[in-house]
Motif scaffolding. Structure first.
Motif, mmCIF file in Angstrom:
data_model
loop_
_atom_site.group_PDB
_atom_site.id
_atom_site.type_symbol
_atom_site.label_atom_id
_atom_site.label_comp_id
_atom_site.label_asym_id
_atom_site.label_seq_id
_atom_site.Cartn_x
_atom_site.Cartn_y
_atom_site.Cartn_z
ATOM 1 N N ASP A 141 6.335 2.481 8.279
ATOM 2 C CA ASP A 141 4.892 2.714 8.188
ATOM 3 C C ASP A 141 4.552 4.006 7.453
ATOM 4 O O ASP A 141 3.368 4.302 7.245
ATOM 5 C CB ASP A 141 4.288 2.767 9.595
ATOM 6 C CG ASP A 141 4.456 1.460 10.349
ATOM 7 O OD1 ASP A 141 4.444 0.407 9.690
ATOM 8 O OD2 ASP A 141 4.622 1.499 11.585
ATOM 9 N N PRO A 143 4.960 5.054 4.213
ATOM 10 C CA PRO A 143 4.236 4.993 2.933
ATOM 11 C C PRO A 143 2.731 4.829 3.108
ATOM 12 O O PRO A 143 1.940 5.536 2.475
ATOM 13 C CB PRO A 143 4.879 3.791 2.228
ATOM 14 C CG PRO A 143 6.253 3.734 2.775
ATOM 15 C CD PRO A 143 6.099 4.106 4.222
ATOM 16 N N ALA A 144 2.326 3.884 3.963
ATOM 17 C CA ALA A 144 0.896 3.670 4.188
ATOM 18 C C ALA A 144 0.251 4.895 4.832
ATOM 19 O O ALA A 144 -0.873 5.280 4.481
ATOM 20 C CB ALA A 144 0.674 2.442 5.062
ATOM 21 N N ALA A 147 -0.173 7.547 2.144
ATOM 22 C CA ALA A 147 -1.283 7.223 1.246
ATOM 23 C C ALA A 147 -2.622 7.532 1.905
ATOM 24 O O ALA A 147 -3.529 8.090 1.272
ATOM 25 C CB ALA A 147 -1.211 5.754 0.834
ATOM 26 N N GLU A 148 -2.747 7.197 3.183
ATOM 27 C CA GLU A 148 -3.993 7.484 3.903
ATOM 28 C C GLU A 148 -4.222 8.984 4.004
ATOM 29 O O GLU A 148 -5.350 9.471 3.821
ATOM 30 C CB GLU A 148 -3.939 6.863 5.300
ATOM 31 C CG GLU A 148 -5.221 7.061 6.094
ATOM 32 C CD GLU A 148 -5.175 6.402 7.455
ATOM 33 O OE1 GLU A 148 -6.124 6.604 8.233
ATOM 34 O OE2 GLU A 148 -4.194 5.685 7.736
ATOM 35 N N GLY A 158 -3.199 4.761 -2.690
ATOM 36 C CA GLY A 158 -2.995 3.464 -2.070
ATOM 37 C C GLY A 158 -1.533 3.074 -2.171
ATOM 38 O O GLY A 158 -0.754 3.734 -2.868
ATOM 39 N N THR A 159 -1.139 2.009 -1.485
ATOM 40 C CA THR A 159 0.254 1.575 -1.509
ATOM 41 C C THR A 159 0.358 0.118 -1.910
ATOM 42 O O THR A 159 -0.594 -0.655 -1.781
ATOM 43 C CB THR A 159 0.924 1.740 -0.127
ATOM 44 O OG1 THR A 159 0.203 0.953 0.828
ATOM 45 C CG2 THR A 159 0.950 3.182 0.298
ATOM 46 N N SER A 160 1.532 -0.242 -2.396
ATOM 47 C CA SER A 160 1.860 -1.635 -2.678
ATOM 48 C C SER A 160 3.331 -1.828 -2.368
ATOM 49 O O SER A 160 4.127 -0.888 -2.455
ATOM 50 C CB SER A 160 1.566 -1.991 -4.134
ATOM 51 O OG SER A 160 2.343 -1.192 -5.011
ATOM 52 N N SER A 161 3.706 -3.059 -1.974
ATOM 53 C CA SER A 161 5.091 -3.356 -1.624
ATOM 54 C C SER A 161 5.850 -3.866 -2.839
ATOM 55 O O SER A 161 5.288 -4.531 -3.717
ATOM 56 C CB SER A 161 5.139 -4.408 -0.508
ATOM 57 O OG SER A 161 4.512 -3.921 0.659
ATOM 58 N N ALA A 166 8.451 0.541 -1.581
ATOM 59 C CA ALA A 166 6.996 0.597 -1.718
ATOM 60 C C ALA A 166 6.646 1.570 -2.834
ATOM 61 O O ALA A 166 7.482 2.354 -3.290
ATOM 62 C CB ALA A 166 6.360 1.054 -0.402
ATOM 63 N N ILE A 168 3.479 4.315 -4.036
ATOM 64 C CA ILE A 168 2.224 5.007 -3.779
ATOM 65 C C ILE A 168 1.574 5.291 -5.119
ATOM 66 O O ILE A 168 2.215 5.843 -6.022
ATOM 67 C CB ILE A 168 2.441 6.314 -3.001
ATOM 68 C CG1 ILE A 168 2.787 6.013 -1.545
ATOM 69 C CG2 ILE A 168 1.185 7.193 -3.055
ATOM 70 C CD1 ILE A 168 2.930 7.252 -0.688
#
Length: 232
Positions: A141, A143-144, A147-148, A158-161, A166, A168
């Motif tokens: 958790d 990475p998310a 980013a937050e 923001g993040t993407s998988s 992942a 950022i």
């Protein structure tokens, strides 16, 4: 008592000292509500709304939904106003030139290692805040969560998988113009991410190098960080 003004007519950001004060208040304090700005600048609600409307129309500010920590109350969150890249550029252009001159002097007088040390030291308060936000967060958790936390600091992240981990993406960089000539700043930021995440990271793109966003790859591995393996 809040003051009133004659704000009839159009006018641009450069033509209005009061609108400049509004933008400067947001530059100092971050995204703010109209009520907060009116109180801070001693303006009436009607006056602050007129100035905010002008600044939004001129592309200096943009309205956003206010972030709310914890349970929301009834009704919609208050709207906040944040500087756009164009609005921030009006303030930072002169400071960017001065920063480049100062870093060039430091590099020429002491060497690249001094610039690297400065870049790392400059990020230390941010590193501490990010580390506090990520404390106790599970590796998957992080990475998310990072980013937050970065978005809360104004980086619009923001993040993407991906198949291997992942990514950022940061859509705002406050030092992009300086980092264009001194990539030490980007390298120090990547190293900071590695420290707070506890894993190797790799920079894939940066705004300073002409890319649309700063993109950092975060592998699935959670092995201890080896600073020699951090790349940018």
């Amino acid at each position: 008592m809040a003051t009133t003004e004659n704000t009839a007519g159009g006018g641009s950001f450069d033509d209005s000292p009061t609108r400049a004060r509004v933008a400067e208040a947001i530059l100092r304090g971050g995204p703010s509500t109209a009520a907060t700005l009116a109180e801070e600048l001693d303006l009436t609600p009607a006056a602050i709304r007129r100035h905010l409307d002008h600044l939004v129309a001129d592309g200096v500010l943009e309205p956003r939904e206010q972030r709310v920590n914890g349970p929301r109350g009834r009704g919609r969150p208050a709207k906040v106003f944040a500087l756009t890249d164009a609005g921030r550029h009006q303030f930072t252009h002169a400071y960017d030139a001065l920063a480049v001159e100062a870093l060039a002097f430091l590099r020429d007088a002491v060497g690249d290692d001094a610039v690297r040390s400065f870049a790392a030291e400059r990020l230390e308060p941010l590193r501490q805040r990010l580390a506090e936000r990520l404390a106790g967060v599970e590796p998957a958790d992080r990475p998310a969560a990072l980013a937050e936390a970065l978005s809360a600091e104004g980086f619009a992240a923001g993040t993407s998988s991906t198949a291997t981990g992942a990514q950022i993406c940061q859509h705002h960089c406050p030092v992009a113009h300086v980092a264009e000539q001194f990539p030490h700043l980007c390298e120090a930021e990547a190293e900071m991410f590695a420290q707070v995440l506890g894993t190797h990271v790799q920079r894939l793109a940066t705004i300073a190098h002409g890319d649309g966003v700063c993109t950092t790859h975060l592998p699935l591995s959670t092995e201890p960080v080896d600073p020699e393996k951090v790349t940018s």
